[in-house]
Each structure stands twice: as C-alpha cells, then as structure tokens.
Design an enzyme around this catalytic site. Structure first.
Site, PDB file in Angstrom:
ATOM      1  N   GLN A 271      -4.338  -1.567   9.768  1.00 56.44           N
ATOM      2  CA  GLN A 271      -4.216  -2.798   9.175  1.00 56.44           C
ATOM      3  C   GLN A 271      -4.634  -3.907  10.010  1.00 56.44           C
ATOM      4  O   GLN A 271      -4.286  -3.856  11.315  1.00 56.44           O
ATOM      5  CB  GLN A 271      -2.747  -3.308   8.744  1.00 56.44           C
ATOM      6  CG  GLN A 271      -2.535  -4.386   8.138  1.00 56.44           C
ATOM      7  CD  GLN A 271      -3.191  -4.523   6.743  1.00 56.44           C
ATOM      8  OE1 GLN A 271      -3.398  -3.417   6.083  1.00 56.44           O
ATOM      9  NE2 GLN A 271      -3.469  -5.601   6.363  1.00 56.44           N
TER      10      GLN A 271
ATOM     11  N   LYS B 227       0.686  -1.254   0.034  1.00 54.45           N
ATOM     12  CA  LYS B 227       0.063  -0.057  -0.099  1.00 54.45           C
ATOM     13  C   LYS B 227       0.826   1.320  -0.012  1.00 54.45           C
ATOM     14  O   LYS B 227       0.454   2.299  -0.670  1.00 54.45           O
ATOM     15  CB  LYS B 227      -0.895   0.035   1.102  1.00 54.45           C
ATOM     16  CG  LYS B 227      -1.955  -1.071   1.216  1.00 54.45           C
ATOM     17  CD  LYS B 227      -2.825  -1.311   2.429  1.00 54.45           C
ATOM     18  CE  LYS B 227      -3.534  -2.642   2.203  1.00 54.45           C
ATOM     19  NZ  LYS B 227      -4.379  -2.994   3.626  1.00 54.45           N
TER      20      LYS B 227
ATOM     21  N   ASP C  39     -10.749   2.535   4.208  1.00 57.41           N
ATOM     22  CA  ASP C  39     -10.845   0.998   4.143  1.00 57.41           C
ATOM     23  C   ASP C  39     -12.379   0.740   3.938  1.00 57.41           C
ATOM     24  O   ASP C  39     -12.770  -0.439   3.731  1.00 57.41           O
ATOM     25  CB  ASP C  39     -10.278   0.306   5.332  1.00 57.41           C
ATOM     26  CG  ASP C  39      -9.175  -0.294   4.862  1.00 57.41           C
ATOM     27  OD1 ASP C  39      -9.059  -0.880   3.770  1.00 57.41           O
ATOM     28  OD2 ASP C  39      -8.118  -0.691   5.881  1.00 57.41           O
TER      29      ASP C  39
HETATM   30  N1  GUN Z   1      -6.534  -7.254   6.657  1.00 57.40           N
HETATM   31  C1  GUN Z   1      -6.768  -8.198   5.555  1.00 57.40           C
HETATM   32  N2  GUN Z   1      -7.435  -7.472   4.448  1.00 57.40           N
HETATM   33  C2  GUN Z   1      -7.333  -5.934   4.603  1.00 57.40           C
HETATM   34  C3  GUN Z   1      -7.785  -4.707   4.380  1.00 57.40           C
HETATM   35  O1  GUN Z   1      -8.210  -4.537   3.254  1.00 57.40           O
HETATM   36  N3  GUN Z   1      -7.354  -3.845   5.195  1.00 57.40           N
HETATM   37  C4  GUN Z   1      -6.997  -3.811   6.479  1.00 57.40           C
HETATM   38  N4  GUN Z   1      -6.924  -2.677   6.954  1.00 57.40           N
HETATM   39  N5  GUN Z   1      -6.745  -4.911   6.809  1.00 57.40           N
HETATM   40  C5  GUN Z   1      -6.851  -6.025   6.151  1.00 57.40           C
END
Ligand code: GUN
Length: 297
Positions: free
Chosen positions: A96, A52, A119
C-alpha cells in the site's frame, strides 16, 4: 445525467469473480491468496487495505495482511517482499502506497515478483501494458475501463482529458484510453500541475478523468455540456455537520458539474469500489497463471 454507480457495478463484477473462484476450485484450483503490506497507520491507507482484505473474504480469496512499524528500513521491507515472492502459497502481493519518506517506493515495487504484481505497478507490468501485451493492469485505471465497459460507453474518437500524471492513475490511464481496444481508441491529453490553460483544455473534453488529489478542482466552468466525468479523487475535508467532523469528496465539484454531464461518477461509490474489482480480477488471474506455469513446468 446518469450516475456511473461503482458500488452497483462492483457488486455485479464481484459476483462473477466469486462464481469464477468456485468454478476454479471445483476444477482443483486453490483459493487465490492476496498478501498486503501496510507500513505505518495512515488512516486512509488503513481504510483502503481494510476494504481489500474484506473483499478477499467476500469473494472466497485468502488474504494476509502484514503490518509494519514506520521505522522499518527499506532493506527490511524488501526482505519481507522477497519472503512473499518465495512463498508458493501467495499469488498476489500489494504494497500500500504511500510509504514513509525514508523508503523508496520504486525500490520496493521493483522487488515484487512481476508474476505476483497484482497492483500492476512493477516496471515489467507497466511496460507490457504500454506495449499492449497481456499483463496486470493498474487497479484504478483498470477499474475505470471496466466501469465504462459495463455502461457500454463508446469512447472511440472522443477527446479524453486526464488531469494528474501519477504512475498509478493518470499516466497508465492515458495508455488504456488510447489503446486500440473497446473501450479505447480515444484521443488523450494528459494535463498536470504545470499545464497552461487547463480550464480551456478541459472545456474541449468529451471525457475528463480527474486524478489530481485536490478537492473540488474541476468546476462547472471547465466542463462542456454532455461531457463524461470520472472522479478518482478521495479527499477528506472538514465538515462540522458530520459526527466524524469530516467527509470524503472527490476532485470534482459534483453539485456544480453533475447537471452538465452525460455521465458522472460520485465520491464515494464511483471509482473506489472499481479499483477493488481491478485488484481482485488481477489476483484471480495471478492464481490461475501460477497454476498453469506449475502444470507445464
Ligand atoms: N495508494 C493509492 N492507491 C493505491 C492502489 O491502488 N494501490 C496501492 N498499493 N496503493 C495505493
């Protein structure tokens, strides 16, 4: 059988976003700024956050990665989220997941300012999505819709079977697939660990979204000839033939299922890169919306 190539499509969408950022800056807009919070050093989370942050640099976004020791308390982490909420320079915040067991993911997500919830995990975002109101869509289901759109796959009237009911993939996926949009208008069945006759239900599916987190869960006997398969799984399994001693596989037995399918996503290179596109599109939107609010305030 055609591969739904998430790497290729995401490269295409990223080029569009990059150009959009250039145009936005030419009009006096500021660089979109994503702040990511990573607690602990789970290798998978490290890899996801790393992708990211790298994508931010590629697209001309600013990014800030805040790392915290797993011993951080829930209250301390919420205080960090609040600092980002109040930081005018930050447009989007992502925490995350998963978080360590002593921290409630819900409490931390609920603390994010919904206008920075790129998100799409906050209850306000999820509620608006359910009602069909404009909002940040959860990055993975959003990315899957972008992938279907790119390949011009018309799912109207199809029977889609979603396997897995997580708040971040399975449940929102059912909403997006069934909305009166294009792509959309599908008939959706949400299945999970307590579903009876799962194989029979999958055999009726025109499209399967596998998001259960179990390697090779979907096997050829569960797939109707001509079905579309979207594999959300990212599972690391031991593989002595690899230098690292392991490899990534999805929730689908790709080798067995692919010959039966009309379309299928590979792992890696399918849904993963599309998730990043969803996140980046949301972050650019957050930056633009913030500046509109500031201009009209
Ligand atoms: N953990 C697994 N997939 C994701 C996601 O798309 N965003 C975040 N923040 N955590 C995750």
């Amino acid at each position: 059988m055609q591969i739904l190539d998430g790497t290729l499509v995401s490269a295409h969408i990223k080029e569009q976003i990059k150009q959009d950022v250039i145009d936005w800056q030419a009009q006096g807009g500021k660089k979109p700024h994503l702040a990511a919070i990573l607690v602990g050093n789970n290798p998978a989370s490290e890899a996801y956050v790393g992708h990211k942050v790298k994508s931010c640099a590629e697209l001309g976004f600013e990014s800030t990665l805040l790392r915290f020791d797993p011993s951080i308390t829930e209250a301390e982490l919420i205080a960090e989220v609040n600092k980002l909420n109040n930081n005018e320079d930050v447009d989007g915040i992502l925490v995350q997941l998963p978080l360590p067991g002593h921290i409630s993911g819900d409490s931390v997500i609920n603390a994010i300012d919904p206008s920075k919830d790129v998100d799409g995990f906050h209850p306000i975002s999820q509620g608006k999505m359910m009602l069909g109101q404009p909002t940040f869509l959860p990055a993975t289901p959003y990315g899957i819709m972008l992938l279907l759109e790119h390949y011009n796959i018309d799912i109207a009237g199809m029977h889609c079977v979603v396997i897995g009911r997580s708040n971040i993939v399975g449940t929102p996926m059912t909403i997006l697939l069934s909305r009166n949009t294009k792509p959309g208008n599908a008939t959706v069945t949400l299945t999970h660990s307590r579903t009876k006759n799962l194989a029979e239900i999958c055999q009726q599916a025109d499209l399967i979204v596998a998001a259960i987190g179990k390697p090779f869960f979907v096997t050829a006997d569960m797939v109707k000839p001509g079905a579309i398969i979207i594999d959300v799984g990212i599972n690391r399994i031991p593989d002595a033939t690899k230098k690292s001693g392991s490899r990534l596989v999805g929730d689908v037995d790709f080798e067995g299922c692919a010959p039966l399918c009309s379309y299928i996503t590979p792992v890696p290179g399918g849904v993963g890169p599309m998730t990043i596109c969803g996140l980046m599109k949301n972050t650019l939107l957050a930056a633009k919306q913030k500046s509109t609010v500031a201009a009209t305030a």
